[in-house]
Design a protein around this motif. Structure first.
Motif, short mmCIF file in Angstrom:
data_model
loop_
_atom_site.label_atom_id
_atom_site.label_comp_id
_atom_site.label_asym_id
_atom_site.label_seq_id
_atom_site.Cartn_x
_atom_site.Cartn_y
_atom_site.Cartn_z
N THR A 168 117.66 -16.08 -68.23
CA THR A 168 116.46 -16.41 -67.46
C THR A 168 115.38 -16.98 -68.35
N LEU A 169 115.11 -16.32 -69.47
CA LEU A 169 114.08 -16.80 -70.38
C LEU A 169 114.46 -18.14 -71.00
N ARG A 170 115.75 -18.30 -71.30
CA ARG A 170 116.20 -19.58 -71.85
C ARG A 170 116.03 -20.69 -70.82
N ALA A 171 116.34 -20.42 -69.56
CA ALA A 171 116.16 -21.41 -68.51
C ALA A 171 114.68 -21.75 -68.34
N GLU A 174 109.95 -6.71 -68.32
CA GLU A 174 109.21 -6.44 -69.56
C GLU A 174 109.22 -7.67 -70.47
N ARG A 175 110.36 -8.31 -70.57
CA ARG A 175 110.47 -9.48 -71.44
C ARG A 175 109.68 -10.66 -70.88
N VAL A 176 109.69 -10.81 -69.57
CA VAL A 176 108.91 -11.88 -68.95
C VAL A 176 107.42 -11.64 -69.18
N ALA A 177 106.97 -10.39 -69.03
CA ALA A 177 105.56 -10.07 -69.21
C ALA A 177 105.10 -10.29 -70.65
N ALA A 178 106.04 -10.14 -71.60
CA ALA A 178 105.68 -10.24 -73.01
C ALA A 178 105.67 -11.66 -73.55
N ARG A 179 106.15 -12.62 -72.78
CA ARG A 179 106.23 -13.99 -73.30
C ARG A 179 104.86 -14.65 -73.26
N PRO A 180 104.67 -15.70 -74.04
CA PRO A 180 103.38 -16.40 -74.05
C PRO A 180 103.04 -16.97 -72.67
N ALA A 181 101.76 -17.06 -72.40
CA ALA A 181 101.31 -17.62 -71.12
C ALA A 181 101.61 -19.12 -71.08
#
Length: 290
Positions: free
Chosen positions: A61-64, A89-96
């Motif tokens: 998901t994050l890679r996409a 949690e990983r989505v919330a932690a990524r840069p805006a």
């Protein structure tokens, strides 16, 4: 793979899902070469709207989201609440400022996705576990826009996947033989025969169906100092605590688990090169269009 008396949702919301969630970083690292191959063929473009099926703990998901950028959008679907919690949690932690990501706890076979919404549907090993594969792919076809594209990974045969087959062979004489899995039951090798999946995709309405054989060596264990025994210990821990062989030994007596670990570690130590234990993995990378 779910036990015969559990549904996929029950299995992935139980101990298995919690275990995968705890060890997300390990699984991501082991599957990195296969993830790279998937995204090499997924052809995600800036602004695409993507559906990630069986998203697990969110690596794909994050890679996409990186690939489609801030004008794109990714919907991540999985039946496992523990894994989706890690993804959140990983989505919330990524840069805006990145692509919007929506999380959906749902079975992609039956979930009412908005028709004709997605430019791409992707999945890294999430398509082999539907109760009704034809119904599932028909549902996914309906979610794609006209000309939209599917790109998924699924395992080829067990003998071709030494990372699974080798530890299984080593421990099977120590434990009761598992019950055989019916050929079309949900499970990792359901689509090892490409024709089976090709027929289902065609019946669901997909076209331009193509299969590419993917062969990669997975790094199961590594020692920073180059020590073969330490690398083998890490690889054996992965295989017997987290990998597919774990289901054979997890509930056995401590002495059986110890024997199994000693066997696998010894065999892996003999295979270690420069402090790394690698075993072969074999998949199909399947693409199709609506």
């Amino acid at each position: 793979m779910a036990a015969p008396d559990l549904t996929q949702a029950e299995y992935w919301n139980g101990e298995a899902g919690r275990r995968w969630a705890r060890h997300q970083a390990t699984f991501d690292a082991v599957f990195t070469p296969l993830t790279e191959r998937l995204f090499g063929r997924a052809d995600l473009q800036s602004g695409d709207i993507v559906l990630d099926i069986g998203c697990g703990a969110g690596a794909t998901t994050l890679r996409a989201a990186e690939a489609v950028g801030p004008t794109g959008r990714v919907t991540a679907a999985d039946v496992s609440a523990p894994l989706l919690a890690v993804t959140a949690e990983r989505v919330a932690a990524r840069p805006a400022g990145g692509a919007a990501i929506d999380l959906v706890e749902a079975d992609a076979q039956t979930h009412a996705f908005a028709p004709g919404t997605f430019d791409r549907v992707i999945s890294r090993f999430g398509i082999m576990f539907f109760d009704d594969s034809l119904a599932a792919f028909a549902n996914l076809l309906g979610a794609l826009r006209e000309g939209g594209r599917l790109a998924v990974l699924c395992w080829r045969t067990l003998p071709e996947n030494a990372w699974i087959a080798h530890p299984l062979d080593l421990v099977q004489s120590l434990v009761p033989e598992p019950a055989p899995t019916p050929p079309d039951a949900p499970g990792p090798f359901r689509f090892a025969a490409a024709e089976r999946l090709a027929d289902i995709l065609a019946a669901a309405g997909f076209r331009d169906i193509a299969f590419a054989a993917v062969d990669e060596a997975l790094m199961l264990g590594r020692s920073e100092t180059g020590d073969a025994r330490a690398a083998a210990e890490e690889a054996a821990t992965f295989s017997l605590d987290l990998g597919p062989a774990s289901r054979l030994v997890r509930d056995q007596a401590p002495e059986i688990r110890a024997q199994a670990f000693a066997r696998v570690q010894h065999a892996f130590e003999a295979r270690a090169q420069d402090g790394v234990v690698r075993l072969d993995a074999a998949c199909w990378l399947v693409t199709a269009t609506r």
